[in-house]
Design an enzyme around this catalytic site. Structure first.
Site, PDB file in Angstrom:
ATOM      1  N   SER A 150       2.377  -8.521  -9.653  1.00 35.50           N
ATOM      2  CA  SER A 150       1.287  -7.752 -10.276  1.00 35.50           C
ATOM      3  C   SER A 150       1.573  -7.648 -11.761  1.00 35.50           C
ATOM      4  O   SER A 150       2.744  -7.599 -12.174  1.00 35.50           O
ATOM      5  CB  SER A 150       1.203  -6.342  -9.679  1.00 35.50           C
ATOM      6  N   TYR A 160       5.550   1.230  -7.552  1.00 33.22           N
ATOM      7  CA  TYR A 160       4.910  -0.054  -7.272  1.00 33.22           C
ATOM      8  C   TYR A 160       5.186  -1.048  -8.392  1.00 33.22           C
ATOM      9  O   TYR A 160       5.549  -2.214  -8.142  1.00 33.22           O
ATOM     10  CB  TYR A 160       3.408   0.158  -7.107  1.00 33.22           C
ATOM     11  N   ALA A 161       5.036  -0.603  -9.634  1.00 31.69           N
ATOM     12  CA  ALA A 161       5.276  -1.483 -10.776  1.00 31.69           C
ATOM     13  C   ALA A 161       6.706  -1.991 -10.768  1.00 31.69           C
ATOM     14  O   ALA A 161       6.974  -3.181 -11.029  1.00 31.69           O
ATOM     15  CB  ALA A 161       4.972  -0.753 -12.080  1.00 31.69           C
ATOM     16  N   LYS A 211       7.138  -4.685  -8.114  1.00 30.99           N
ATOM     17  CA  LYS A 211       6.506  -5.958  -8.443  1.00 30.99           C
ATOM     18  C   LYS A 211       7.268  -6.707  -9.530  1.00 30.99           C
ATOM     19  O   LYS A 211       7.269  -7.945  -9.559  1.00 30.99           O
ATOM     20  CB  LYS A 211       5.045  -5.727  -8.852  1.00 30.99           C
TER      21      LYS A 211
END
Length: 263
Positions: free
Chosen positions: A154, A168-169, A172
């Protein structure tokens, strides 16, 4: 006469290739399963949502493409389920893997992030990605077969944060890193490993977590193309990386973000 080179059509052909697609019950995974099937591939779908997999099968059948040759219901947050899924895949002898299964939990403030938030997102987005890819590549090596893998990263992995997605970052960014590691490890066996890093995509995960006006603000502020991506656009980019047209590309994370990171 000079050497005869394959045409673009033959180089990008996925006809009769066996492709595993995870996260296939919705969003980018579903779109990729459908697009691969329309391109003539024999698809094995994986997701924890059994009903969603049935819906994906129905959409593929309605499109006139060959229905998935296999469906594996597995919650990739559970490492035992990951190992079981890897074992089940062996019967299909797949040559390609598109791994889209992922999870995002957004919080309004960094202090709201919990240990459970961290554990579940890292277990799905990183741990499952790493062990699934390793197991898949090891099967190819054991069969002395070449193949390709595309993981879903992402652009938040580059940005470090997008709309409350701290964990989440981070996961990814880890996916992009493991992509390089797997490419170096399995490249000598003729196995390519790449990733795509989508920006904003019209999926339930994005629409369910980013509030309506915030999406518009993000698009207008950051995306030169001034729109979200359709899941099929991510699918088609991924199919290029899976195909022989990308035969000398490995270890790359390809940003598919409408120009966000190029502003």
């Amino acid at each position: 006469m000079g050497q005869q080179h394959p045409s673009w059509v033959s180089a990008t052909s996925l006809t009769d290739r066996v492709i595993v697609v995870t996260g296939a019950a919705s969003g980018i995974g579903r779109a990729t399963a459908k697009e691969c099937a329309l391109a003539g591939a024999r698809v094995v779908t994986v997701d924890r949502n059994a009903e969603g997999l049935k819906e994906t099968r129905g959409l593929i059948e309605q499109s006139g493409a060959v229905a998935p040759i296999g469906e594996i219901v597995a919650d990739l947050a559970d490492h035992t389920a990951v190992e079981t899924a890897i074992a089940e895949l062996a019967q299909y002898r797949p040559g390609h893997l598109f791994h889209a299964a992922g999870l995002v939990i957004r919080r309004d403030h960094i202090d709201d992030v919990t240990l459970d938030d961290w554990d579940v997102q890292t277990s799905v987005n990183q741990r499952a990605s790493w062990f699934l890819t390793r197991g898949f590549c090891q099967q190819l090596v054991a069969r002395e077969s070449t193949g390709s893998v595309v993981l879903v990263s992402s652009i938040s992995g580059h940005l470090g944060l997008m709309s409350g997605s701290w964990v989440y970052a981070s996961t990814k960014a880890g996916v992009s890193s493991m992509t390089k590691g797997f490419a170096k490890t399995f490249g000598p066996h003729g196995i390519r490993v790449n990733a795509v890093a989508p920006g904003l995509v019209e999926t339930p995960m994005v629409r369910g977590g980013v509030r309506g006006k915030e999406v518009d603000d993000l698009i207008n502020t950051n995306v030169p193309l001034r729109r979200m991506a359709d899941p099929a656009e991510i699918a088609r980019t991924s199919m290029f990386l899976l195909s022989d047209a990308a035969s000398f590309i490995t270890g790359v994370t390809l940003d598919v973000d409408g120009g966000w990171l190029r502003r």
